[in-house]
Design a protein around this motif. Structure first.
Motif, PDB file in Angstrom:
ATOM      1  N   THR A  25       0.264  19.193  -8.443  1.00  0.00           N
ATOM      2  CA  THR A  25      -0.684  20.063  -9.160  1.00  0.00           C
ATOM      3  C   THR A  25      -1.813  20.433  -8.210  1.00  0.00           C
ATOM      4  N   LEU A  26      -2.596  21.433  -8.594  1.00  0.00           N
ATOM      5  CA  LEU A  26      -3.740  21.815  -7.761  1.00  0.00           C
ATOM      6  C   LEU A  26      -4.706  20.648  -7.587  1.00  0.00           C
ATOM      7  N   LEU A  27      -4.950  19.942  -8.664  1.00  0.00           N
ATOM      8  CA  LEU A  27      -5.879  18.815  -8.596  1.00  0.00           C
ATOM      9  C   LEU A  27      -5.294  17.686  -7.752  1.00  0.00           C
ATOM     10  N   GLY A  28      -3.970  17.506  -7.842  1.00  0.00           N
ATOM     11  CA  GLY A  28      -3.313  16.478  -7.032  1.00  0.00           C
ATOM     12  C   GLY A  28      -3.478  16.768  -5.549  1.00  0.00           C
ATOM     13  N   ILE A  29      -3.334  18.032  -5.161  1.00  0.00           N
ATOM     14  CA  ILE A  29      -3.539  18.419  -3.755  1.00  0.00           C
ATOM     15  C   ILE A  29      -5.003  18.207  -3.365  1.00  0.00           C
ATOM     16  N   ALA A  30      -5.900  18.564  -4.277  1.00  0.00           N
ATOM     17  CA  ALA A  30      -7.334  18.415  -4.001  1.00  0.00           C
ATOM     18  C   ALA A  30      -7.684  16.962  -3.690  1.00  0.00           C
ATOM     19  N   PHE A  31      -7.112  16.037  -4.447  1.00  0.00           N
ATOM     20  CA  PHE A  31      -7.376  14.615  -4.206  1.00  0.00           C
ATOM     21  C   PHE A  31      -6.793  14.181  -2.855  1.00  0.00           C
ATOM     22  N   GLU A  32      -5.648  14.765  -2.495  1.00  0.00           N
ATOM     23  CA  GLU A  32      -5.017  14.425  -1.218  1.00  0.00           C
ATOM     24  C   GLU A  32      -5.875  14.839  -0.024  1.00  0.00           C
ATOM     25  N   VAL A  33      -6.608  15.945  -0.162  1.00  0.00           N
ATOM     26  CA  VAL A  33      -7.396  16.439   0.986  1.00  0.00           C
ATOM     27  C   VAL A  33      -8.815  15.889   1.004  1.00  0.00           C
ATOM     28  N   GLY A  34      -9.148  15.026   0.042  1.00  0.00           N
ATOM     29  CA  GLY A  34     -10.440  14.347   0.126  1.00  0.00           C
ATOM     30  C   GLY A  34     -11.405  14.546  -1.016  1.00  0.00           C
ATOM     31  N   PHE A  35     -11.147  15.499  -1.916  1.00  0.00           N
ATOM     32  CA  PHE A  35     -12.039  15.686  -3.054  1.00  0.00           C
ATOM     33  C   PHE A  35     -11.896  14.506  -4.022  1.00  0.00           C
ATOM     34  N   SER A  36     -13.013  14.142  -4.632  1.00  0.00           N
ATOM     35  CA  SER A  36     -13.003  12.956  -5.492  1.00  0.00           C
ATOM     36  C   SER A  36     -13.082  13.273  -6.977  1.00  0.00           C
ATOM     37  N   SER A  37     -13.304  14.559  -7.324  1.00  0.00           N
ATOM     38  CA  SER A  37     -13.367  14.934  -8.734  1.00  0.00           C
ATOM     39  C   SER A  37     -12.995  16.398  -8.907  1.00  0.00           C
ATOM     40  N   LYS A  38     -12.567  16.731 -10.114  1.00  0.00           N
ATOM     41  CA  LYS A  38     -12.188  18.104 -10.425  1.00  0.00           C
ATOM     42  C   LYS A  38     -13.388  19.043 -10.312  1.00  0.00           C
ATOM     43  N   THR A  39     -14.547  18.578 -10.791  1.00  0.00           N
ATOM     44  CA  THR A  39     -15.752  19.415 -10.781  1.00  0.00           C
ATOM     45  C   THR A  39     -16.171  19.779  -9.369  1.00  0.00           C
ATOM     46  N   SER A  40     -16.249  18.770  -8.494  1.00  0.00           N
ATOM     47  CA  SER A  40     -16.678  19.040  -7.116  1.00  0.00           C
ATOM     48  C   SER A  40     -15.675  19.934  -6.408  1.00  0.00           C
ATOM     49  N   PHE A  41     -14.375  19.727  -6.687  1.00  0.00           N
ATOM     50  CA  PHE A  41     -13.329  20.554  -6.078  1.00  0.00           C
ATOM     51  C   PHE A  41     -13.494  22.024  -6.460  1.00  0.00           C
ATOM     52  N   TYR A  42     -13.583  22.315  -7.762  1.00  0.00           N
ATOM     53  CA  TYR A  42     -13.687  23.703  -8.227  1.00  0.00           C
ATOM     54  C   TYR A  42     -14.987  24.360  -7.750  1.00  0.00           C
ATOM     55  N   THR A  43     -16.084  23.595  -7.781  1.00  0.00           N
ATOM     56  CA  THR A  43     -17.383  24.130  -7.349  1.00  0.00           C
ATOM     57  C   THR A  43     -17.360  24.493  -5.869  1.00  0.00           C
ATOM     58  N   CYS A  44     -16.862  23.572  -5.038  1.00  0.00           N
ATOM     59  CA  CYS A  44     -16.836  23.797  -3.586  1.00  0.00           C
ATOM     60  C   CYS A  44     -15.881  24.917  -3.207  1.00  0.00           C
ATOM     61  N   PHE A  45     -14.727  24.955  -3.885  1.00  0.00           N
ATOM     62  CA  PHE A  45     -13.742  25.996  -3.561  1.00  0.00           C
ATOM     63  C   PHE A  45     -14.305  27.386  -3.874  1.00  0.00           C
ATOM     64  N   LYS A  46     -14.910  27.515  -5.046  1.00  0.00           N
ATOM     65  CA  LYS A  46     -15.450  28.815  -5.434  1.00  0.00           C
ATOM     66  C   LYS A  46     -16.589  29.237  -4.512  1.00  0.00           C
ATOM     67  N   LYS A  47     -17.380  28.269  -4.071  1.00  0.00           N
ATOM     68  CA  LYS A  47     -18.480  28.569  -3.155  1.00  0.00           C
ATOM     69  C   LYS A  47     -17.954  29.077  -1.819  1.00  0.00           C
ATOM     70  N   GLU A  48     -16.860  28.459  -1.333  1.00  0.00           N
ATOM     71  CA  GLU A  48     -16.300  28.828  -0.028  1.00  0.00           C
ATOM     72  C   GLU A  48     -15.506  30.137  -0.087  1.00  0.00           C
ATOM     73  N   LYS A  49     -14.724  30.324  -1.171  1.00  0.00           N
ATOM     74  CA  LYS A  49     -13.786  31.444  -1.215  1.00  0.00           C
ATOM     75  C   LYS A  49     -14.139  32.533  -2.226  1.00  0.00           C
ATOM     76  N   GLY A  50     -15.139  32.259  -3.072  1.00  0.00           N
ATOM     77  CA  GLY A  50     -15.566  33.278  -4.023  1.00  0.00           C
ATOM     78  C   GLY A  50     -14.644  33.451  -5.209  1.00  0.00           C
ATOM     79  N   MET A  51     -13.703  32.539  -5.399  1.00  0.00           N
ATOM     80  CA  MET A  51     -12.801  32.582  -6.550  1.00  0.00           C
ATOM     81  C   MET A  51     -12.305  31.182  -6.860  1.00  0.00           C
ATOM     82  N   THR A  52     -11.697  31.014  -8.019  1.00  0.00           N
ATOM     83  CA  THR A  52     -11.195  29.698  -8.402  1.00  0.00           C
ATOM     84  C   THR A  52      -9.915  29.381  -7.630  1.00  0.00           C
ATOM     85  N   PRO A  53      -9.540  28.090  -7.529  1.00  0.00           N
ATOM     86  CA  PRO A  53      -8.274  27.725  -6.870  1.00  0.00           C
ATOM     87  C   PRO A  53      -7.064  28.384  -7.520  1.00  0.00           C
ATOM     88  N   ASN A  54      -7.068  28.500  -8.870  1.00  0.00           N
ATOM     89  CA  ASN A  54      -5.954  29.133  -9.573  1.00  0.00           C
ATOM     90  C   ASN A  54      -5.793  30.595  -9.170  1.00  0.00           C
TER      91      ASN A  54
END
Length: 344
Positions: free
Chosen positions: A301-330
């Motif tokens: 899953t997207l969240l499963g990959i996020a945990f593999e690359v070092g993110f520790s929570s769904k919130t921090s993952f979605y927030t950081c991704f949107k900040k970097e790329k300007g859109m959600t991971p989905n």
């Protein structure tokens, strides 16, 4: 009645000066002194000249003009939304209309009376210049100010200023509408001081910005050392991929590099464009994108990959991704899939 308004304005102005001077070191010097100049010039205007002098009847002191505090107000707002730390001497040119007017008033009082020629070549250009200051101040405040308290003073004052100056030109006589100049402007000055005092207590940063701390002023890192440590830091992220460790801390990296935390922070902020957490998030996001295109993670899953690359929570993952790329991971994943379909 007018004397009461004058006294209130003067007392409020003096009280505000006292508050500001006691906290002088907390504010950017250029903004602080422009505000001090503004307040003193309004106090001077409130004391009055001509028929409105509070202490000396019929005294004409030649420098208590509204043009002075308008100029200070314009420069105060101009620097309020500027990164300049010191006053630019070129900006002294903005005081020229006031100085010309004050000098003219002295000569007019001593040597000659105003006529149509002096009105056309002096009063009209000065009125245009000061009107520019006022409208520009309103524009800057409207566009950039989070708290638009200045407009409560500026808009009605601009109207009063234009009415009074146009009347002066039409009748070729200074103070042609004394009621507007006295009650109107001094009354608004009372309002201005009240607004400044209120905002200074409730939202001090909207009045005067705090000076930015000069980080790493005492740094003793040499250029060669900085370049070496930069490369070592990049190797830790790009080759060893330390960002995958959810527990990694800036102190751990500093210890591994054999430098202090402050030196590491300096290199990161000044030479790698961000703090430690910013760098972690950037590399984690890029690693996530790489993993999306790796068959190894096809069933994750997207969240499963996020945990593999070092993110520790769904919130921090979605927030950081949107900040970097300007859109959600989905949304990013769907865009990738569309590109793959088009390519095939």
């Amino acid at each position: 009645m007018l004397q009461t308004i004058q006294i209130i304005a003067i007392l409020q102005g003096l009280f505000l000066l006292l508050i500001l001077i006691r906290q002088k070191k907390e504010f950017k010097p250029v903004n602080f002194w422009l505000l001090i100049g503004l307040i003193i010039s309004i106090i001077g205007y409130s004391i009055g000249d001509d028929d409105y002098n509070l202490f000396v009847k019929d005294a004409h002191w030649f420098f208590f003009y509204d043009l002075l505090f308008i100029t200070f107000f314009f420069l105060f707002i101009k620097y309020q939304y500027s990164d300049k730390k010191t006053f630019d001497k070129k900006d002294l040119v903005y005081f020229i209309p006031y100085l010309i007017f004050a000098i003219f008033e002295i000569f007019e009082n001593i040597f000659f009376e105003e006529n149509a020629i002096t009105t056309i070549f002096l009063r009209i250009p000065i009125m245009i210049a000061i009107s520019y200051y006022l409208f520009n101040t309103i524009y800057i405040t409207y566009k950039k100010a989070e708290k638009k308290w200045v407009l409560y003073f500026l808009i009605p004052y601009t109207f009063i200023f234009l009415v009074e100056k146009i009347a002066d030109i039409v009748y070729q006589q200074h103070d042609s509408i004394p009621f507007i100049e006295s009650y109107g402007i001094i009354g608004l000055s009372v309002l201005l001081f009240y607004i400044i005092i209120f905002n200074f207590i409730t939202h001090p940063k909207s009045i005067l910005p705090k000076p930015k701390m000069e980080k790493y002023k005492s740094s003793n890192l040499k250029k060669d050392t900085i370049e070496l440590q930069k490369q070592r830091i990049l190797d830790l992220f790009e080759k060893e991929k330390i960002f995958k460790n959810k527990e990694i801390k800036v102190n751990d990296v500093a210890k591994q590099l054999g430098i202090s935390r402050q030196q590491l922070s300096e290199i990161l902020n000044l030479h790698l464009g961000g703090n430690f957490q910013d760098l972690l998030n950037k590399y984690r996001v890029e690693e996530f994108i790489n993993a999306l295109q790796d068959e190894k993670f096809k069933n994750y899953t997207l969240l499963g990959i996020a945990f593999e690359v070092g993110f520790s929570s769904k919130t921090s993952f979605y927030t950081c991704f949107k900040k970097e790329k300007g859109m959600t991971p989905n949304a990013f994943k769907k865009n990738l899939e569309k590109k793959d379909e088009n390519f095939q």
